[in-house]
Design a protein around this motif. Structure first.
Motif, PDB file in Angstrom:
ATOM      1  N   TYR A 108       0.883  -1.275   0.068  1.00  0.00           N
ATOM      2  CA  TYR A 108      -0.031   0.065  -0.134  1.00  0.00           C
ATOM      3  C   TYR A 108       0.920   1.263  -0.009  1.00  0.00           C
ATOM      4  O   TYR A 108       0.346   2.349  -0.241  1.00  0.00           O
TER       5      TYR A 108
ATOM      6  N   THR B 248     -16.039  -6.791  -4.627  1.00  0.00           N
ATOM      7  CA  THR B 248     -17.091  -5.961  -5.156  1.00  0.00           C
ATOM      8  C   THR B 248     -16.935  -6.091  -6.845  1.00  0.00           C
ATOM      9  O   THR B 248     -17.964  -6.165  -7.383  1.00  0.00           O
TER      10      THR B 248
ATOM     11  N   THR C  29     -15.212  -2.095  -1.858  1.00  0.00           N
ATOM     12  CA  THR C  29     -16.026  -1.776  -0.722  1.00  0.00           C
ATOM     13  C   THR C  29     -15.834  -0.375  -0.415  1.00  0.00           C
ATOM     14  O   THR C  29     -16.739   0.115   0.296  1.00  0.00           O
TER      15      THR C  29
HETATM   16  N1  PMP Z   1      -8.069  -2.714  -5.375  1.00  0.00           N
HETATM   17  C1  PMP Z   1      -7.385  -2.288  -4.351  1.00  0.00           C
HETATM   18  C2  PMP Z   1      -5.851  -2.092  -4.369  1.00  0.00           C
HETATM   19  C3  PMP Z   1      -8.036  -2.330  -3.039  1.00  0.00           C
HETATM   20  O1  PMP Z   1      -7.229  -1.902  -2.200  1.00  0.00           O
HETATM   21  C4  PMP Z   1      -9.453  -2.653  -3.166  1.00  0.00           C
HETATM   22  C5  PMP Z   1     -10.200  -2.375  -1.668  1.00  0.00           C
HETATM   23  N2  PMP Z   1     -10.046  -3.573  -0.931  1.00  0.00           N
HETATM   24  C6  PMP Z   1      -9.967  -3.158  -4.185  1.00  0.00           C
HETATM   25  C7  PMP Z   1      -9.313  -3.040  -5.306  1.00  0.00           C
HETATM   26  C8  PMP Z   1     -11.493  -3.377  -4.082  1.00  0.00           C
HETATM   27  O2  PMP Z   1     -11.753  -4.717  -3.436  1.00  0.00           O
HETATM   28  P1  PMP Z   1     -13.176  -5.039  -2.765  1.00  0.00           P
HETATM   29  O3  PMP Z   1     -14.115  -5.102  -3.626  1.00  0.00           O
HETATM   30  O4  PMP Z   1     -12.793  -6.759  -2.265  1.00  0.00           O
HETATM   31  O5  PMP Z   1     -13.112  -4.360  -1.614  1.00  0.00           O
END
Ligand code: PMP
Length: 311
Positions: free
Chosen positions: A163, A220, A257
């Motif tokens: 991150y 998502t 999310t």
């Molecule tokens: N890509 C990244 C880099 C993320 O951090 C997220 C958030 N979790 C997502 C995509 C979306 O993933 P999700 O739909 O599982 O929250």
């Protein structure tokens, strides 16, 4: 909104948040050797119920990330859900909530590695609103940063150290006046946003990058693919996307999310379609918000109630 959180799951039990503290020597704090999740729970006023959205899928992904980091944890998705239910009932939230599980290397030791270290789980939940301000018309730029590659730090794991890549991307975009950024892979194709997956619509077909494009395998994204095909009757193509395809797309959007479903209406000074939220994104947003709040029976298996009976 209440301040929250008051509690955290820490060292095997739920404790007041002030007691959930780690040492400055904690391994993960130095080397980014942790992994996390981000889950939402939605308050439904009519049902007087808090619904967690697809928690088992999220916990499964957390444990997959832990596996990438060579962690040995005594949890299953089901046991993590039990902890979460206990935590949320203790917090007694009656509003939209964001849940953060984090697995980390808890050993207080210097030395870069994954092996021969203790692993731990912590979790807390706090009241949460929107993540991106302009949900119906985000202005986006292509980041000058590239997405981390699977052979450097796997993006399919939600690894804390990865991150730093997202933070570089997000801050450059935000300080330049954009709502978000799109990120390219080393080969120049689109990966995703700093913390969300990407879709575009061209000639009635929805297109998204494959899971081999250094994306997080978004829950998502999976939900949206299902809703597009099942509910909106729109075909979904999963394939590499060129940078300039977005300039000529009819619609584009982020999903995740945190961001939920966000319309992208401008990218690097070019309007996407007409420059206002298009019909596909509009319909998806309505559908998504109804589903996550537990208003659509057909998808009720995705909503785990916190206070009422567990089915
Ligand atoms: N890509 C990244 C880099 C993320 O951090 C997220 C958030 N979790 C997502 C995509 C979306 O993933 P999700 O739909 O599982 O929250």
């Amino acid at each position: 909104m209440s301040a929250g959180p008051s509690y955290a799951y820490f060292e095997g039990k739920i404790v007041p948040i002030e007691e959930a503290k780690v040492s400055v020597m904690t391994h993960t704090l130095h080397y980014g050797t942790g992994a996390f999740g981000g889950i939402r729970a939605y308050w439904n006023d009519q049902a007087e119920e808090l619904y967690i959205f697809r928690p088992l899928d999220h916990f499964k992904r957390v444990l997959n990330s832990a596996k990438l980091l060579l962690m040995d944890l005594p949890y299953t998705p089901e046991s993590m859900l039990d902890i979460l239910l206990e935590l949320l009932r203790k917090e007694n939230y009656r509003e939209d909530t964001y849940i953060r599980p984090l697995v980390y290397k808890s050993t207080t030791q210097i030395g870069v590695r994954l092996h021969d270290l203790d692993d731990a789980l912590t979790m807390f939940a706090l009241p949460f609103g929107s993540y991106i301000p302009n949900e119906e018309g985000a202005k986006v730029t292509f980041s000058s940063w590239r997405r981390i590659d699977d052979n450097a730090i796997p993006a399919r794991g939600k690894i804390t150290g990865a991150y730093a890549n997202s933070a570089l991307i997000k801050t450059d975009a935000a300080l330049s006046g954009y709502d978000e950024a799109l990120v390219l892979n080393q080969d120049g194709h689109i990966s995703e946003g700093s913390a969300e997956n990407f879709f575009m619509v061209r000639d009635g077909v929805a297109i998204t990058s494959p899971i081999t494009a250094n994306i997080l395998e978004g829950i998502t994204r999976r939900t949206i693919i299902q809703l597009l095909t099942e509910k909106l009757g729109i075909d979904v193509e999963v394939r590499p996307i060129d940078r300039t395809e977005v300039f000529v797309a009819d619609e584009a959007f982020f999903c995740g999310t945190g961001v939920q479903v966000v319309a992208i209406t401008e990218i690097d000074h070019r309007l996407v379609g007409s420059g206002t939220m298009g019909p596909v994104v509009g319909q998806l947003r309505d559908l998504y918000f109804n589903i996550v709040r537990g208003n659509i029976d057909h998808y009720r298996s995705w909503n785990v109630p916190v206070y009422g009976p567990q089915v």
